[in-house]
Design an enzyme around this catalytic site. Structure first.
Site, short mmCIF file in Angstrom:
data_model
loop_
_atom_site.label_atom_id
_atom_site.label_comp_id
_atom_site.label_asym_id
_atom_site.label_seq_id
_atom_site.Cartn_x
_atom_site.Cartn_y
_atom_site.Cartn_z
N PRO A 1 -8.14 11.29 -62.90
CA PRO A 1 -7.35 12.52 -62.94
C PRO A 1 -7.00 13.10 -61.57
O PRO A 1 -7.83 13.09 -60.65
CB PRO A 1 -8.24 13.50 -63.72
CG PRO A 1 -9.60 12.92 -63.69
CD PRO A 1 -9.42 11.43 -63.60
N ASN A 2 -5.78 13.58 -61.49
CA ASN A 2 -5.22 14.28 -60.32
C ASN A 2 -4.93 13.37 -59.13
O ASN A 2 -4.37 13.83 -58.13
CB ASN A 2 -6.14 15.45 -59.89
CG ASN A 2 -6.31 16.45 -61.01
OD1 ASN A 2 -5.31 16.94 -61.55
ND2 ASN A 2 -7.53 16.73 -61.41
N ARG B 1 -1.69 16.83 -53.04
CA ARG B 1 -2.88 17.55 -53.49
C ARG B 1 -3.84 17.78 -52.31
O ARG B 1 -4.29 16.81 -51.69
CB ARG B 1 -3.59 16.69 -54.55
CG ARG B 1 -4.94 17.18 -54.96
CD ARG B 1 -5.70 16.11 -55.73
NE ARG B 1 -6.95 16.64 -56.23
CZ ARG B 1 -7.95 15.90 -56.67
NH1 ARG B 1 -7.84 14.58 -56.70
NH2 ARG B 1 -9.05 16.46 -57.11
N TYR C 1 -7.55 15.17 -48.94
CA TYR C 1 -7.16 13.84 -49.43
C TYR C 1 -6.05 13.16 -48.62
O TYR C 1 -5.63 12.06 -48.96
CB TYR C 1 -6.73 13.95 -50.91
CG TYR C 1 -7.84 14.44 -51.81
CD1 TYR C 1 -8.97 13.66 -52.05
CD2 TYR C 1 -7.77 15.70 -52.41
CE1 TYR C 1 -9.99 14.11 -52.86
CE2 TYR C 1 -8.79 16.16 -53.23
CZ TYR C 1 -9.90 15.37 -53.45
OH TYR C 1 -10.92 15.81 -54.26
N ASN D 1 -11.67 4.78 -58.82
CA ASN D 1 -11.88 6.17 -58.40
C ASN D 1 -11.69 7.01 -59.66
O ASN D 1 -10.56 7.28 -60.09
CB ASN D 1 -10.88 6.58 -57.31
CG ASN D 1 -11.17 7.98 -56.78
OD1 ASN D 1 -11.92 8.74 -57.39
ND2 ASN D 1 -10.57 8.33 -55.66
N ALA E 1 -12.77 13.43 -60.94
CA ALA E 1 -13.80 14.35 -61.43
C ALA E 1 -14.64 13.77 -62.57
O ALA E 1 -15.78 14.19 -62.78
CB ALA E 1 -13.15 15.66 -61.86
N GLU F 1 -17.18 1.63 -57.11
CA GLU F 1 -16.81 3.05 -57.17
C GLU F 1 -16.26 3.48 -55.81
O GLU F 1 -16.85 3.16 -54.77
CB GLU F 1 -18.06 3.87 -57.51
CG GLU F 1 -17.85 5.38 -57.49
CD GLU F 1 -19.16 6.15 -57.72
OE1 GLU F 1 -20.19 5.52 -58.09
OE2 GLU F 1 -19.15 7.38 -57.53
N HIS G 1 -14.41 6.75 -53.48
CA HIS G 1 -13.94 8.13 -53.30
C HIS G 1 -13.27 8.26 -51.95
O HIS G 1 -13.73 7.67 -50.95
CB HIS G 1 -15.09 9.13 -53.40
CG HIS G 1 -15.76 9.06 -54.72
ND1 HIS G 1 -15.20 9.57 -55.87
CD2 HIS G 1 -16.93 8.47 -55.10
CE1 HIS G 1 -16.00 9.32 -56.89
NE2 HIS G 1 -17.05 8.65 -56.45
N ARG H 1 -19.49 17.92 -49.86
CA ARG H 1 -18.74 18.92 -50.63
C ARG H 1 -19.67 19.65 -51.62
O ARG H 1 -20.88 19.63 -51.45
CB ARG H 1 -17.55 18.22 -51.32
CG ARG H 1 -16.62 17.55 -50.29
CD ARG H 1 -15.45 16.85 -50.95
NE ARG H 1 -14.58 17.82 -51.63
CZ ARG H 1 -13.65 17.48 -52.50
NH1 ARG H 1 -13.44 16.19 -52.80
NH2 ARG H 1 -12.91 18.39 -53.08
C1 DQA Z 1 -12.64 12.17 -55.52
C2 DQA Z 1 -13.82 13.15 -55.42
C3 DQA Z 1 -14.02 13.87 -56.73
O1 DQA Z 1 -15.09 14.77 -56.63
C4 DQA Z 1 -12.77 14.65 -57.11
O2 DQA Z 1 -12.94 15.25 -58.37
C5 DQA Z 1 -11.55 13.80 -57.09
C6 DQA Z 1 -11.37 12.86 -55.99
C7 DQA Z 1 -12.34 11.50 -54.16
O3 DQA Z 1 -11.65 10.50 -54.17
O4 DQA Z 1 -12.76 12.00 -53.11
O5 DQA Z 1 -10.66 13.96 -57.90
O6 DQA Z 1 -13.00 11.14 -56.42
#
Ligand code: DQA
Length: 140
Positions: free
Chosen positions: A10-11, A18, A23, A72, A75, A96, A98, A105
């Protein structure tokens, strides 16, 4: 030819727009083009969804006939037992990823439901985290 699947949660469709201070300002579409050029000898498939069940579906769909999944989960990393179970259920190893260093954070981002069932974790290197995850599959 190795087949690697990148799955974004998501997102992450908003990358480039964003929270650029967290990011970066590159869209994933642009980044993916560069990654595909760099790894022209690999087949790189890409999927993004904001919906938890669709991420589970894609892990199931690609998790028996690809060489690696770079995930990735956004959340959902911090909440989703369904995604954890999907990773456990398939044969393809999952790394995994990020973009941000989640440990610098909020505390709720320090917990991952999926790390323990992934082959490894790459985090905190910006979009380069995806390239480092690619390398981990090519070293083998
Ligand atoms: C994320 C870190 C997560 O905590 C966050 O919710 C994201 C992006 C990252 O790539 O840093 O959506 O996965």
């Amino acid at each position: 030819m190795k087949k690697i699947v990148i799955i974004n949660g998501p997102n992450l469709n908003l990358l480039g727009r964003r929270e650029p201070s967290v990011y970066g300002d590159t869209s994933f579409t642009d980044y993916l083009e560069r990654l595909k050029e760099r790894y022209a000898d690999c087949e790189i498939a890409y999927f993004q969804s904001n919906v938890e069940g669709e991420l589970v579906d894609m892990i199931q769909k690609t998790g028996f006939d690809s060489d690696g999944i770079i995930l990735n989960a956004g959340a959902y990393t911090h909440t989703s037992i369904a995604i954890r179970d999907a990773i456990k259920a398939v044969e393809t190893p999952v790394v995994e990823v990020h973009i941000s260093n989640v440990h610098q954070r909020e505390e709720f981002r320090h917990v991952s439901m999926i790390s323990a069932v992934c082959r490894g974790v790459v985090l905190g290197f910006g979009l380069d985290s995806y390239r480092l995850a690619m390398e981990s599959f090519l070293q083998r």
